[in-house]
Design a protein around this motif. Structure first.
Motif, mmCIF file in Angstrom:
data_model
loop_
_atom_site.group_PDB
_atom_site.id
_atom_site.type_symbol
_atom_site.label_atom_id
_atom_site.label_comp_id
_atom_site.label_asym_id
_atom_site.label_seq_id
_atom_site.Cartn_x
_atom_site.Cartn_y
_atom_site.Cartn_z
ATOM 1 N N MET A 1 0.723 -1.183 0.002
ATOM 2 C CA MET A 1 0.006 0.037 0.066
ATOM 3 C C MET A 1 0.813 1.363 -0.088
ATOM 4 N N ILE A 2 1.966 1.220 0.843
ATOM 5 C CA ILE A 2 2.765 2.324 1.145
ATOM 6 C C ILE A 2 3.241 2.877 -0.350
ATOM 7 N N ARG A 3 3.692 1.491 -1.191
ATOM 8 C CA ARG A 3 4.523 1.685 -2.469
ATOM 9 C C ARG A 3 3.409 2.532 -3.439
ATOM 10 N N THR A 4 2.210 2.081 -3.475
ATOM 11 C CA THR A 4 1.086 2.764 -4.034
ATOM 12 C C THR A 4 1.168 4.368 -3.812
ATOM 13 N N LEU A 5 1.201 4.702 -2.429
ATOM 14 C CA LEU A 5 0.990 5.953 -2.046
ATOM 15 C C LEU A 5 2.292 6.700 -2.514
ATOM 16 N N VAL A 6 3.469 6.080 -2.491
ATOM 17 C CA VAL A 6 4.998 6.781 -2.802
ATOM 18 C C VAL A 6 4.657 7.183 -4.452
ATOM 19 N N LEU A 7 4.311 5.946 -5.058
ATOM 20 C CA LEU A 7 4.186 6.143 -6.711
ATOM 21 C C LEU A 7 3.218 7.156 -6.967
ATOM 22 N N LYS A 8 2.138 7.330 -6.260
ATOM 23 C CA LYS A 8 1.329 8.472 -6.384
ATOM 24 C C LYS A 8 2.096 9.863 -6.305
ATOM 25 N N GLU A 9 2.418 9.777 -5.003
ATOM 26 C CA GLU A 9 3.051 11.247 -4.705
ATOM 27 C C GLU A 9 4.154 11.442 -5.770
ATOM 28 N N LEU A 10 4.939 10.532 -6.223
ATOM 29 C CA LEU A 10 6.188 10.840 -6.956
ATOM 30 C C LEU A 10 5.714 11.346 -8.333
ATOM 31 N N HIS A 11 4.346 10.697 -8.805
ATOM 32 C CA HIS A 11 3.645 10.918 -10.031
ATOM 33 C C HIS A 11 3.319 12.461 -9.935
ATOM 34 N N ASP A 12 2.697 12.835 -8.808
ATOM 35 C CA ASP A 12 2.113 14.276 -8.597
ATOM 36 C C ASP A 12 2.970 15.158 -8.861
ATOM 37 N N HIS A 13 4.444 14.821 -8.056
ATOM 38 C CA HIS A 13 5.434 15.644 -7.898
ATOM 39 C C HIS A 13 6.063 15.943 -9.303
ATOM 40 N N LEU A 14 6.061 14.783 -10.009
ATOM 41 C CA LEU A 14 7.041 14.906 -11.467
ATOM 42 C C LEU A 14 6.228 15.506 -12.344
ATOM 43 N N LEU A 15 5.041 15.579 -12.282
ATOM 44 C CA LEU A 15 3.992 16.296 -13.371
ATOM 45 C C LEU A 15 3.827 17.534 -12.960
ATOM 46 N N SER A 16 4.059 18.130 -11.689
ATOM 47 C CA SER A 16 3.676 19.216 -11.376
ATOM 48 C C SER A 16 4.620 20.267 -11.909
ATOM 49 N N LEU A 17 3.967 21.740 -12.100
ATOM 50 C CA LEU A 17 4.803 22.839 -12.681
ATOM 51 C C LEU A 17 5.946 23.152 -11.592
ATOM 52 N N ARG A 18 5.797 23.027 -10.413
ATOM 53 C CA ARG A 18 6.758 23.283 -9.455
ATOM 54 C C ARG A 18 8.026 22.490 -9.426
ATOM 55 N N PHE A 19 7.672 21.541 -9.772
ATOM 56 C CA PHE A 19 9.030 20.741 -9.923
ATOM 57 C C PHE A 19 9.597 20.905 -10.840
ATOM 58 N N GLN A 20 8.993 21.008 -12.152
ATOM 59 C CA GLN A 20 9.772 21.365 -13.309
ATOM 60 C C GLN A 20 10.294 22.624 -13.489
ATOM 61 N N LEU A 21 9.988 23.649 -12.707
ATOM 62 C CA LEU A 21 10.582 24.887 -12.669
ATOM 63 C C LEU A 21 11.700 24.817 -11.800
ATOM 64 N N GLY A 22 11.384 24.248 -10.540
ATOM 65 C CA GLY A 22 12.740 24.154 -9.780
ATOM 66 C C GLY A 22 13.837 23.179 -10.296
#
Lengths: 423, 472
Positions: free
Chosen positions: B1-22
């Motif tokens: 379960m925690i793996r799914t959560l981490v993957l979801k968070e990673l996915h969210d981060h990597l696609l976010s504008l803030r990550f890309q900008l930074g």
């Protein structure tokens, strides 16, 4: 008579800020830091003053001493913009056979002070207040859109340009008035301290420095408005602004300098010092080989001085062109421009140091003549530059550049807002 | 379960504008800094090489023992880990005109970029991690699954650190590639090790700020509040505490002004020395009162007697030697006193330095900076080692060599003096021996401990706050 919509919006903006947590938190941090900065910088100045008075006693030219000492009084405005004052007030041994040798400075350049900039007023404005200005502006437009009040405001008789202008005036006043009040309080506290004498000239300079700081902060405020007008969400605006801020305040000035140093390199202090020492050793060697005959001695001294002068001259030419390049490269960052303006106005900048070094070299040649004529040399006196001089030598241009950037950003935010979908 | 959560968070981060900008900003800045610092390294190496050549040329023609040591180069080569600039090599040398830029602006190296940009990056990634989800309503959804709250937070923490590690690794790799391509520096295992360790420290440091933002987002209900809180904390930790700490320390441990110390020492070893010397000589005179009068011996009559009367002459020599001894004694006493004063002043300065370092530990950024600069051989520790090595070289092999050469030349030619030309082309050269990587690593472990403690404190705070968090 109805007041103009700009003023109404500005007034509302001020009241909004006065009630917000953000305002109180930033002003508390700001006031505490301004006070702390004034205190520690004053103590730092005092220590350099102590140093100066000791050196001054020793600087009375005495016959038979090794060289003459040249001392420079610390600048009271260095409490607000320390700049190169530490370097300038090192004290110098001026001797006809070793040239101009700086003495040890009060805070060694390889201590902790070297890694972290001095927390003077310039630093607080440059780093902290610019960030606070952005925090005040980032949700000026986008926040109202999110709250739904933007539609309401614009449905009245307020034009979009008036709205942005009102926002700028109100937000900026809310930021500036507490800052200026805190600054005046600190100034009053400092002016009563012993050992710190501000003349009217100092006050005028300080006034101009604060004016430059205000323009600088207006740049960041306008930038915040611009991004806020274009961004869909306040959080997005803030993120953009934080990264932009880091780039403008930290990255560009420092990187610009590094680039300028690479494009117009000057030899390191190590190389310079080795070359000078080599000349000195050579001169003594020739002397001894010449059997210490007065004629040979005079010739050798003249030769050494020629070489030393040439070395200083050529280094100076390189340094000037590097500084000029760095100034123009750094224009892209208002933070660098502010550093130049404030240090130049305070008389702790690059131009003032250059004047000092020229004055020292002049003193050395006059000293040389006095020594050959067997007279006791006069004491070194450094006349600080007039304010008009400082303005002419670049502060005015920098000032204008800052103002132009500020105007452009504000105009851009107005134009950007004209095309924004307010829903 | 925690793996799914981490993957979801990673996915969210990597696609976010803030990550890309930074990410983009970090990559561009690190690459730019790497390029500029590499050209600087190349130039500094070349400059040092030329300096050494000029020195050889010079020594061949003008070497004499009287003053030559001051013109011998004992500089150290620029550090091959060019990414972290730290203290400049020439920062201890005073010249009339020197480059004013380091006094006016900081320098932009990897350490500065990590200190400022990556810590902001951490805050931007984490400031709405919890309350943002609450605002969007997804937090309730997530927690309606059979999940422990701790797991949700752990997943967020892990994902945030992974994202930061990715950005760091990419920037460092780009930086290292540029350094190797442009600077011409040769990286052996030690340099690679140092670079990797600096990367690890950077992650610990940036991670601490991510954890700080995580804490803020669990403490504040709204993300607009947590971002402000996190940014204020950042300001205090990154741009206030480090800069103010040396000045605060200066209030507690006062050092006297350098000019005053110099003046006092000068007094002790000259004027006071003369007094002591005179007092000691007076004792000698008193001892021989009525037996021998030095002043009398200086008169023409006395000089005549010196030439004619061997007993008188012997007495004269005895008194002369005792007087000489008295002055030597005065020199020794006052010299030692002066040295003690210098040492006391140095100790006082060292204490102030230690205190300012300790005060600066109230923020994670100095700890990171000390560790990174020490690892890259541009920090305080390596400067101290370098100064010690130069001192040992000058006092040891160099002095021994000069003394030997002087004896050799004097044996050949009795008129040879300190001012005569002396061939010293066979002199031992100074070589800087950087401390081993393992030593540097073990010395920087305390900083790793501090950074880990910051991480742990923020994460612990976040966990405690999240357990009591109202997710509605």
């Amino acid at each position: 008579m109805r007041s103009s919509p700009v003023l109404v919006i500005a007034r509302k903006e001020v009241l909004d800020h006065l009630l917000s947590l953000k305002f109180h938190a930033s002003m508390a941090v700001l006031a505490a830091l301004l006070g702390l900065s004034a205190f520690v910088m004053y103590r730092d100045y005092q220590l350099r003053m102590d140093n100066y008075s000791v050196m001054k006693q020793r600087a009375q030219p005495r016959p038979g001493e090794y060289g003459v000492m040249a001392v420079v009084e610390p600048n009271p405005l260095s409490v607000f913009a320390k700049g190169l004052d530490e370097t300038m007030t090192r004290g110098y041994t001026v001797a006809y056979y070793t040239g101009v040798e700086p003495r040890t400075r009060q805070t060694p350049p390889d201590s902790l002070f070297a890694l972290f900039a001095a927390p003077d007023l310039l630093y607080i404005v440059k780093i902290l207040l610019s960030l606070i200005a952005l925090l005040f502006a980032y949700d000026a437009v986008s926040g109202e859109r999110e709250a739904g009040t933007l539609k309401l405001v614009l449905s009245g008789g307020v034009s979009r340009a008036q709205f942005v202008t009102g926002k700028l005036l109100g937000g900026f006043a809310a930021l500036m008035v507490p800052f200026l009040v805190a600054l005046c309080a600190i100034l009053a506290a400092l002016a009563t301290r012993p050992g710190l004498h501000f003349t009217s000239d100092h006050f005028v300079r300080l006034g101009l420095m604060v004016a430059a700081a205000l323009v600088y902060l207006a740049v960041f405020f306008s930038l915040g408005l611009l991004v806020s007008a274009r961004a869909r969400t306040s959080a997005g605006a803030l993120m953009m602004l934080l990264f932009t801020w880091a780039a403008l305040v930290f990255a560009f000035p420092n990187l610009g300098n590094l680039v300028a140093e690479q494009l117009r390199p000057v030899p390191s202090a190590e190389t310079q010092e080795m070359a000078r020492r080599a000349e000195f050793v050579k001169d003594r060697f020739m002397d001894v080989q010449g059997g210490d005959k007065p004629a040979v001695r005079a010739q050798n001294i003249a030769q050494y001085n020629r070489v030393f002068d040439r070395m200083v001259e050529s280094y100076r030419a390189g340094l000037d062109s590097m500084v000029a390049l760095s100034k123009s490269v750094c224009r892209i960052s208002p933070a660098a421009t502010l550093t130049y303006v404030m240090t130049d106005l305070a008389g702790t900048g690059v131009a003032e140091q250059r004047r000092l070094s020229i004055a020292l070299m002049d003193y050395k040649s006059r000293n040389l003549e006095a020594e050959t004529a067997r007279k006791t040399p006069a004491m070194f006196e450094f006349r600080r530059s007039e304010m008009a001089d400082a303005l002419e030598r670049g502060a005015l241009v920098d000032f204008a550049a800052l103002t132009a950037v500020c105007g452009a950003l504000f105009a851009a935010s107005v134009f950007a807002f004209l095309r924004v979908d307010v829903r | 379960m925690i793996r799914t959560l981490v993957l979801k968070e990673l996915h969210d981060h990597l696609l976010s504008l803030r990550f890309q900008l930074g990410f983009l900003l970090a990559l561009v800045l690190v690459s730019g800094a790497a390029f500029v610092l590499s050209t600087d390294y190349r130039r500094a190496t070349e400059e040092r090489y030329q300096r050494l050549r000029a020195e050889n040329e010079f020594v061949r023609r003008y070497a004499h023992l009287n003053r030559i040591t001051s013109a011998l180069d004992t500089s150290r080569p620029p550090s091959p880990v060019v990414l972290v600039r730290g203290l400049r090599n020439d920062s201890g040398i005073e010249v009339l005109d020197s480059n004013p830029m380091p006094d006016l602006f900081g320098s932009l190296d990897l350490a500065a970029i990590v200190t400022v940009v990556f810590s902001l990056f951490g805050i931007v990634l984490g400031f709405d991690a919890v309350n943002g989800e609450r605002e969007r309503g997804t937090l309730r959804l997530a927690l309606s699954n059979p999940l422990r709250r701790f797991e949700v937070l752990a997943a967020k923490w892990l994902a945030g650190n992974l994202v930061l590690a990715l950005a760091l690794a990419a920037s460092l790799a780009a930086g290292a590639a540029i350094v190797l391509a442009v600077s011409g520096a040769h990286w052996s295992a030690a340099e690679w090790g140092a670079a990797v360790a600096i990367g690890a420290f950077s992650l610990l440091y940036a991670g601490a700020f991510f954890s700080l933002a995580l804490l803020a987002s669990t403490l504040a209900r709204r993300s607009s509040i947590s971002v402000l809180a996190a940014v204020f904390a950042w300001v205090l930790l990154v741009v206030v505490v480090p800069n103010i700490s040396p000045y605060i320390a200066a209030q507690f441990v006062r050092v006297s002004s350098v000019a005053a110390v110099e003046r006092d020492i000068q007094y002790v070893i000259s004027d006071q020395r003369d007094e002591v010397g005179r007092a000691l000589s007076r004792k000698v005179y008193q001892k021989y009162r009525g037996v021998f009068d030095m002043e009398e011996a200086q008169t023409p009559a006395g000089k005549q007697r010196l030439a004619s009367d061997p007993a008188y002459r012997k007495l004269y020599e005895q008194v002369r030697d005792e007087l000489e001894h008295a002055w030597d004694e005065a020199n020794r006493i006052q010299g030692e006193k002066g040295e003690r004063m210098t040492e006391a002043d140095n100790n006082c300065r060292a204490e102030q330095f230690r205190l300012s370092q300790r005060i600066s530990y109230a923020s994670p950024s100095p700890a990171f900076l000390y560790a990174a600069t020490d690892l890259a051989l541009t920090g305080f520790r390596s400067r101290e080692e370098y100064t010690k090595q130069v001192d040992a070289y000058r006092r040891g092999p160099l002095r021994a060599y000069f003394e030997r050469r002087y004896r050799e030349e004097q044996a050949k030619n009795p008129a040879f003096g300190w001012d005569s030309f002396l061939d010293i082309s066979g002199r031992p050269r100074f070589t800087y021996l950087p401390s081993r990587l393992s030593d540097r690593l073990s010395a920087s472990m305390r900083y790793a401990g501090m950074l880990a403690a910051w991480n742990a404190a923020f994460v612990l705070g976040a966990v405690v706050a999240f357990v009591r968090y109202d997710v509605r």
